[in-house]
Design an enzyme around this catalytic site. Structure first.
Site, short mmCIF file in Angstrom:
data_model
loop_
_atom_site.label_atom_id
_atom_site.label_comp_id
_atom_site.label_asym_id
_atom_site.label_seq_id
_atom_site.Cartn_x
_atom_site.Cartn_y
_atom_site.Cartn_z
CG ASN A 64 -0.73 -0.28 2.48
OD1 ASN A 64 -0.19 -1.32 2.81
ND2 ASN A 64 -1.01 0.67 3.34
CG ASP A 65 -0.27 4.17 2.74
OD1 ASP A 65 -1.13 3.44 2.22
OD2 ASP A 65 -0.47 4.82 3.78
N PRO A 66 2.99 4.54 -0.60
CG PRO A 66 2.95 6.36 -2.09
CD PRO A 66 2.08 5.32 -1.45
CB SER A 125 2.30 5.86 6.03
OG SER A 125 1.93 4.82 5.17
#
Ligand SMILES: *[C@@H]1O[C@H](CO)[C@@H](O)[C@H](O)[C@H]1NC(C)=O
Ligand SMILES: *[C@@H]1O[C@H](CO)[C@@H](O)[C@H](O)[C@H]1NC(C)=O
Ligand SMILES: *[C@@H]1O[C@H](CO)[C@@H](O)[C@H](O)[C@H]1NC(C)=O
Ligand SMILES: *[C@@H]1O[C@H](CO)[C@@H](O)[C@H](O)[C@H]1NC(C)=O
Ligand SMILES: *[C@H]1O[C@@H](CO)[C@H](O)[C@@H](O)[C@@H]1NC(C)=O
Length: 579
Positions: A64-66, A125
């Site tokens: 998922n998230d960068p 994140s």
């Protein structure tokens, strides 16, 4: 009379907001859907049929998230949320890859994983900041208690060896966490931003909410180690729910140069982006940053909240920008989730993809941003075909032959004789999302000026296709341009999420032209309308229109004939190195 009416109206609005809020507070936070039984089911064999070939993706499992993108000693670094054990969300670590060109990647060891009391239940994140002396530092969210609380704190990590351009090893010092929640809700307190330096202080944001008010809390520090919460958030907005992954950065008003996050001076505006957990879409405003009051005020041309501008009107979330000092540009990374089922993901052995990095600029109007795929992507272009000055009449579709239609980059400009035949925009639609209008007025509803555009990932006889198109309406003052990326007929398979994603395009049509670029990659259709004013990404899973059996067409279903002014299409090669 007017007064009385508006007062009643206000009461009505307040009442509905109240109902909405009270419903939500009792609701369940939708951040991560937890499928415990699948979290550690490793991929036995990875199914390649819909796997993107040139978008960033590890070989297998969930992403998922960068996180923490940056440029350091000749290399671009990308970290991302990754489940090393399976294709659904869970066991999250920071995976790490490096690249010289943002296209060819080398996968490295995991950079950050749970191991200490301050991140025992998860390393979520965060962002990278380059401290003076070219010293990168990462801020990330550590989870210190198990579900469902998932108590959140903000930690830091530093490279073990600054001489290593790959930054392979990261240290999580023992003075973590740097920031814990006090008055904030510690179950909703995450995703620190890149810090900026200002008046002797480092400043950074953490996403949160107070009841149903979305918040970007501001923290300040002189030494990056001792952080104090500012008396008020940088910005907040009622009725927007949890703000995830805030991003805050300057953009130049009279230049096409990107700016470092700490940049200050004349002719600078600021952008605040938040990922709204309740809608799972991202919104941004353009505004002014008051450094003295430490407040951000959106311009009156930027709608603040759910009706505001989005980076992308499709599958695009948890994005993050960084400043690239090599080419003086700001680059945006966004994650696209899957639109198939969790069982499909387990069978495929992979889930999630990072979309092509985009350069971000302020539009000369000052009302919005312009996004465009980084120029480095063009090195992957192979066989090229062109089409020009081809007239497309109502009901026609013309094939673009000679490229690999399942893996292509298409850039087209369409023109028309006049705007006279534009349909009128039904005033009732003012209260609808663009997506609802696209759902009502899709490619199969004959129009005046449009629908026209591309049919991507189409089967030969159009049993399956994902049209990306424009439809131009007349309103009282001017024209309204709808752009759709409609997955409704994208696949004959059952159980897929097939939304009619759409957004409006704020474009001047005085030259009777509009452009469209689409990056097609097996199950990704990533499109840029009017040279990046409106972007829409769809995930689709055709059953017939796969690899050599995929086709690409231009089409028109409006009564006004359309001319393809120019069209360039390239087969896209996979990068030579991809994890
Ligand atoms: C640090 O990185 C440099 C460059 O890769 C390498 O030559 C050196 O051996 C590393 N030092 C340690 C202590 O690992
Ligand atoms: C705190 O956050 C959790 C999870 O987001 C939520 O369930 C709870 O209602 C929140 N409490 C308050 C006071 O907002
Ligand atoms: C919006 O703000 C600008 C100045 O930034 C001002 O000139 C203009 O009048 C404002 N418009 C409205 C509708 O408030
Ligand atoms: C164009 O409209 C006709 C009539 O509704 C429909 O049969 C056809 O599928 C449409 N074309 C596309 C590409 O949607
Ligand atoms: C992506 O998947 C679809 C279908 O399951 C959901 O509807 C979206 O909310 C989800 N998007 C994000 C950002 O998680």
């Amino acid at each position: 009379m007017a007064l009385v009416f508006s007062r009643n109206y206000t009461v009505l609005i307040l009442l509905s907001i109240f109902l909405f809020v009270s419903l939500d507070i009792n609701g369940v936070e939708s951040t991560h859907r937890v499928f415990l039984e699948f979290q550690s089911v490793p991929a036995v064999n990875v199914k390649l049929v819909h796997k993107p070939a040139y978008h960033f993706q590890p070989k297998k499992h969930w992403i998922n998230d960068p996180n923490g993108p940056m440029f350091y000693k000749g290399y671009y670094h990308l970290f991302y949320q990754y489940n090393p054990q399976g294709a659904v969300w869970g066991n999250i670590v920071w995976a790490h890859s490096v690249s010289k060109d943002l296209i060819n990647w080398l996968a490295l060891e995991t950079a950050i994983s749970p191991s200490k009391p301050f991140d025992k239940y998860g390393c979520w994140s965060g962002s990278a900041t380059i401290l003076p002396g070219n010293k990168p530092i990462i801020l990330y969210t550590g989870i210190v208690s198990p579900e469902p609380e998932s108590t959140q704190v903000q930690n830091y990590a530093v490279p073990a060896n600054y001489s290593d351009p790959f930054l392979r090893e990261w240290i999580k010092p023992d003075n973590n966490p740097l920031v814990t929640a006090h008055s904030e809700n510690s179950s909703a307190f995450r995703d620190p931003t890149t810090a900026w330096f200002d008046g002797g202080h480092w400043k950074m944001l953490v996403g949160s909410r107070r009841k149903h008010r979305g918040m970007a809390y501001l923290y300040r520090s002189r030494d990056f180690m001792n952080w104090a919460k500012s008396p008020h958030p940088l910005h907040s907005k009622a009725n927007t729910g949890m703000w995830e992954c805030p991003d805050f950065y300057p953009v130049a008003q009279e230049s096409t140069k990107g700016l470092d996050t700490s940049e200050r001076g004349e002719n600078i505006k600021h952008v605040l982006k938040v990922s709204l957990d309740e809608t799972r879409y991202e919104y941004y405003t353009i505004g002014t940053y008051d450094r003295v009051k430490d407040r951000y005020v959106p311009d009156n041309t930027s709608v603040d909240g759910w009706a505001g501008l989005r980076y992308d009107y499709g599958n695009f979330y948890a994005s993050k920008t960084f400043f690239d000092p090599l080419k003086n540009r700001r680059i945006l990374w966004g994650w696209a989730n899957e639109s198939d089922t969790r069982d499909d993901d387990v069978k495929k052995g992979w889930a999630g993809v990072q979309l092509i990095p985009r350069t971000v600029l302020l539009d000369p109007s000052g009302r919005q941003l312009i996004q465009w795929p980084i120029e480095e992507l063009e090195q992957l272009r192979g066989a090229r075909v062109q089409m020009g000055k081809q007239k497309i009449n109502e009901g026609d579709h013309v094939e673009v032959k000679g490229i690999t239609a399942a893996q292509a980059d298409v850039d087209a400009t369409f023109s028309f004789e006049s705007l006279d035949k534009a349909e009128s925009f039904d005033p009732k639609w003012m209260n609808l999302d663009a997506q609802d209008v696209c759902n009502l007025m899709g490619s199969t509803v004959i129009g005046g000026l449009g629908p026209f555009g591309l049919l991507t990932l189409a089967s030969e006889k159009l049993e399956e296709y994902t049209p990306v198109f424009f439809r131009i309406f007349k309103t009282q003052e001017k024209h309204k341009v709808l752009m759709c990326s409609d997955a409704k007929r994208s696949s004959l398979a059952k159980g897929l999420y097939m939304p009619s994603f759409a957004g409006y395009v704020d474009v001047d049509l005085t030259d009777n032209k509009i452009s469209l670029r689409s990056l097609i990659d097996n199950s990704v259709v990533e499109s840029f309308g009017a040279r990046g004013k409106t972007c829409i990404s769809s995930r689709v899973y055709p059953t017939l229109a796969i690899s050599k059996n995929a086709h690409l067409f231009v089409f028109n279903n409006g009564t006004e004939p359309i001319t393809v002014d120019s069209l360039d299409a390239w087969s896209m090669n996979p990068p030579s190195k991809m994890n």
